[in-house]
Design an enzyme around this catalytic site. Structure first.
Site, PDB file in Angstrom:
ATOM      1  N   ASP A  45      41.089  40.155  35.326  1.00 49.53           N
ATOM      2  CA  ASP A  45      41.321  41.337  34.356  1.00 49.53           C
ATOM      3  C   ASP A  45      41.280  42.890  35.252  1.00 49.53           C
ATOM      4  OD1 ASP A  45      42.431  42.986  32.352  1.00 49.53           O
ATOM      5  OD2 ASP A  45      40.611  42.252  30.999  1.00 49.53           O
ATOM      6  N   TRP A  46      41.617  43.692  34.545  1.00 53.72           N
ATOM      7  CA  TRP A  46      41.727  45.200  35.376  1.00 53.72           C
ATOM      8  C   TRP A  46      40.500  45.571  36.072  1.00 53.72           C
ATOM      9  CZ3 TRP A  46      45.858  48.936  35.191  1.00 53.72           C
ATOM     10  CH2 TRP A  46      45.597  50.259  35.626  1.00 53.72           C
TER      11      TRP A  46
END
Ligand code: BGC
Length: 789
Positions: free
Chosen positions: A290-291
């Protein structure tokens, strides 16, 4: 292509066993794809291989602070394998030309984006879609999103989000299918099928990214990004089930989650990413973080930058989204002998496999095509889907008037209707929390739709704003990347004055529709956790003031999470849960309010009486001292006190899982079972075959046609590991004319009956299953199945 699919939407019978798609993606395992991957890998330098593991956002940020680098340069050197948030044929082709024409090995970029509930055409939010209990509708939403995304140069969508969400304090419940692993798994398969079509190479297929792996939805106290701690049986039996379903349906990629689980961050979790995902489930695609999740491993205190990058890569995270650590630390560590080059090879191999399977090497560019924004055909699909998601929570008769819904012909044709509330005429709010590319200017509000029907017989008052002066602290916290939102609200709204105006408006009308909710972009979705679950701002005061006029009130709730509706449930005769319905919001809601469409949605998530009940879900494990159950071992005065309950509130949900009313009524005959006794060996031997069938006759006993979601629940009453008091194991949408009856059947076999034993094996043991069939998790028509030695 879309409209014929609509025909699929009325499927009546969905045998429970027919839902399983057990094989991983054969395209990713194909000889042809893998031969091309290996030939290319041989030519790649270490830096080029690492480049395939790097992803940057070169557009807007969907996380904290996007990198700001010379992307053209990185792409031309083969150091950037993927980009997110670059949207449109022109923008994506710009980078793709550089990758394909200027980089040494001509490897195309894979462009990804959050396509969550539609792309250009905004559909209802995922929690709402789950309320349709209609896999065909979800497949259609995914299909529409895929076609629109591909036309925008995107071959990869960060969807579906299949995290089980049992705590509405967690803002991301809006992106989920709610609390149940069975419903979540059926819908996860539908999402994957709709996006990927079982063939990634089709020009309008997109690769999915199943997220967030894993158990992100169980964040302690419902606070986003918080740790998760749970036993392995619950992890496997509840939380991992929808991811497993998605992987079995062929999901091409998986996104790792921000949370730690049982002390090990998911983004450096070899048990999850290698043992379960690859070894047990046979996943052949790639994992993206994820980011910034790789870089955030430093905050989890498991090492410095290079160490956490190594841990993530070795655990099984193949691509670093906006972390900037793979790009800066991996090659060096390989050269220093700290990471075997074979680990980088394997990660690059997985990324390239997906690129080849998608056909990106053969067709890297996107033709500039027609704008898909809000075409009439797509709006029609969006409206039809939205109508299926609306849940009628309550519709009690009012003295002298009868039930308020559907709004009677007399009111519709002759009388005045007041429309009140900050959700009544707000286009942006109709789109919901994850409409990245949806344009609010296309959204139809309730005010617009009711004006089409009623003209000047519609009286309108906003009543108050979604957030008021009382929310100063909330306003400061939700400001993101711009001026503090509180500043935009100065001068502080005069709630007392606007509520008084709304009261006057209500007094002039024969019925008041009050549309309330919470700000979807600020208080829902990512980083949208709430400690309170009531209406925001002065909305509760507004509702109470309108109810106090004595006019009949219909409450329409527009929110992406279960709100606390206890006061409303006690004082408002009719309540419609409308979620965030998307671009056709107003028309869909009006069609249900006026009875053109009979509501059929059912709750995918329990609605609490009080926030202190959370996490609240129907499939609870048993307790030795149940509030309602056998307490014969206790003296009766003790049985009143020493039980598992709240002393100041009921245990039960205000509106339970599976709940939803209709404008007609359905009755259930006693269910029958084709075989009431089955030897355990037969089930264990024939894992995929159903062993018995539960049948039930469902009748429409009212005067209008309607669709019922028939639900089947089981309870395993004697397992070696305690089992939930109820578990959903089948459902079917059935449409019935007035007086019509249909026979609905559900197949049961290993898939539905198994559980995880203490050795983490899926198994079935001799036992008795209680089985209920009905229109919600309170279903009471009962039968039994014995599993014998
Ligand atoms: C979210 C993901 C999303 C990603 C890319 C993250 O902040 O958690 O769900 O896919 O950003 O936008």
């Amino acid at each position: 292509m879309i409209l014929p699919l609509l025909l699929l939407m009325g499927i009546a019978l969905i045998p429970a066993s027919a839902q399983t798609v057990p094989t991983p993606n054969p395209q990713l395992a194909s000889k042809e794809v893998n031969a091309r991957v290996e030939a290319l890998l041989k030519k790649m330098t270490l830096e080029e291989k690492v480049g395939q593991l790097v992803q940057y956002s070169a557009g807007y940020a969907t996380g904290p602070g996007a990198s700001n680098l010379h992307y053209d340069d990185l792409v031309s050197k083969g150091q950037l394998g993927s980009m997110l948030n670059v949207v449109g044929a022109e923008a994506t082709n710009h980078y793709q030309h550089i990758a394909v024409e200027k980089s040494r090995l001509h490897i195309p970029i894979i462009f990804g984006q959050d396509v969550i509930h539609g792309h250009r055409t905004t559909f209802p939010v995922p929690l709402a879609l789950a309320a349709s209990w209609d896999p065909a509708a979800i497949e259609l939403v995914a299909r529409t999103g895929a076609v629109e995304a591909r036309a925008d140069g995107l071959a990869w969508v960060f969807s579906p989000m299949v995290d089980i969400a049992r705590d509405p304090r967690w803002g991301r419940i809006v992106e989920s299918a709610g609390e149940d692993p069975y419903l979540g798994s059926v819908l996860a398969r539908a999402w994957v099928k709709g996006y990927q079509q079982g063939d990634l190479s089709k020009p309008d297929s997109v690769a999915v990214s199943v997220k967030h792996f894993a158990a992100y939805g169980a964040a302690i106290a419902g606070r986003d990004y918080n740790a998760v701690d749970m036993g392995e049986i619950t992890l496997r039996q509840v939380y991992l089930e929808p991811y497993r379903a998605a992987v079995e349906a062929g999901a091409a990629t998986v996104m790792s989650s921000f949370n730690s689980i049982n002390g090990i961050p998911a983004t450096a979790n070899r048990f999850l990413l290698t043992q379960i995902l690859r070894k047990e489930w046979g996943f052949d695609g790639f994992v993206v973080s994820d980011w910034g999740a790789v870089a955030e491993l430093k905050n989890h205190s498991i090492g410095d930058g290079p160490t956490v990058a190594r841990k993530a890569l070795e655990a099984g995270v193949d691509m670093d989204m906006e972390g900037n650590l793979y790009s800066t630390t991996i090659a060096e560590q390989v050269q220093a002998g700290k990471i075997p080059e074979s680990v980088v090879d394997e990660a690059a191999r997985r990324v390239l496999r997906v690129k080849f399977a998608l056909g990106l090497f053969d067709h890297p560019y996107t033709e500039a095509g027609p704008a898909y924004d809000a075409t009439p055909e797509r709006r029609a699909v969006a409206r039809k889907v939205a109508e299926e998601t609306l849940v009628l929570l309550k519709n009690d008769a009012v003295e002298g008037v009868g039930t308020l819904l559907p709004i009677s012909q007399s009111i519709a044709k002759a009388k005045k209707v007041a429309l009140i509330g900050p959700m009544a005429d707000n286009q942006q709010e109709m789109l919901g929390a994850w409409a990245v590319t949806g344009d609010p200017k296309y959204a139809v509000t309730l005010k617009a739709a009711l004006t089409e029907r009623l003209g000047d017989r519609l009286l309108y008052a906003e009543g108050c704003e979604l957030l008021s002066g009382e929310d100063a602290n909330v306003l400061k916290r939700v400001s993101f990347g711009g001026p503090v939102i509180a500043d935009q609200h100065l001068p502080i709204p005069d709630d007392a004055k606007s509520i008084a105006e709304a009261v006057e408006t209500a007094k002039k009308a024969d019925v008041a529709i009050v549309a309330l909710g919470e700000p979807t972009n600020w208080l829902e979705g990512e980083a949208g956790s709430r400690a309170h679950l009531g209406f925001t701002g002065a909305q509760q005061k507004l509702l109470e003031a309108v109810v106090a006029t004595g006019k009949p009130v219909i409450l329409v709730v527009l929110a992406g999470r279960p709100l606390e509706l206890k006061w409303a449930a006690e004082h408002v005769p009719a309540i419609l849960e409308a979620w965030s319905p998307g671009v056709e919001a107003g028309h869909a809601v009006a069609n249900v309010l006026f009875g053109d469409v009979n509501p059929s949605g059912k709750l995918p998530s329990s609605f609490p009486r009080a926030v202190g009940q959370e996490p609240l879900y129907y499939a609870q494990l048993p307790t030795g001292r149940p509030a309602h159950g056998d307490l014969s071992h206790m003296p009766s005065n003790a049985a009143e006190k020493f039980v598992s309950r709240y002393v100041d509130e009921e245990n039960s949900a205000l509106f339970p899982f599976g709940w939803g009313l209709s404008y007609t009524r359905f009755s259930y005959a006693a269910p029958t079972i084709s075989r009431a006794e089955v030897p355990v060996q037969e089930i264990l031997a024939s894992r995929k075959a159903p062993v018995t069938t539960v049948g039930v006759d469902v009748r429409n006993t009212g005067s209008v046609a309607g669709t019922e979601v028939v639900q089947l629940y089981i309870r395993n009453t004697a397992a070696s590991v305690e089992q939930p008091v109820r578990e959903l194991k089948g459902f079917a949408r059935v449409t019935l004319a007035p007086g019509e009856s249909k026979h609905v059947e559900f197949s049961l076999g290993f898939d539905e009956l198994h559980f995880y034993n203490a050795e983490m094996q899926r198994t079935v043991e001799p036992t008795t299953y209680k089985i209920w069939v009905g229109g919600s998790s309170l279903a009471s028509a009962e039968t039994e199945l014995k599993i014998i030695e």
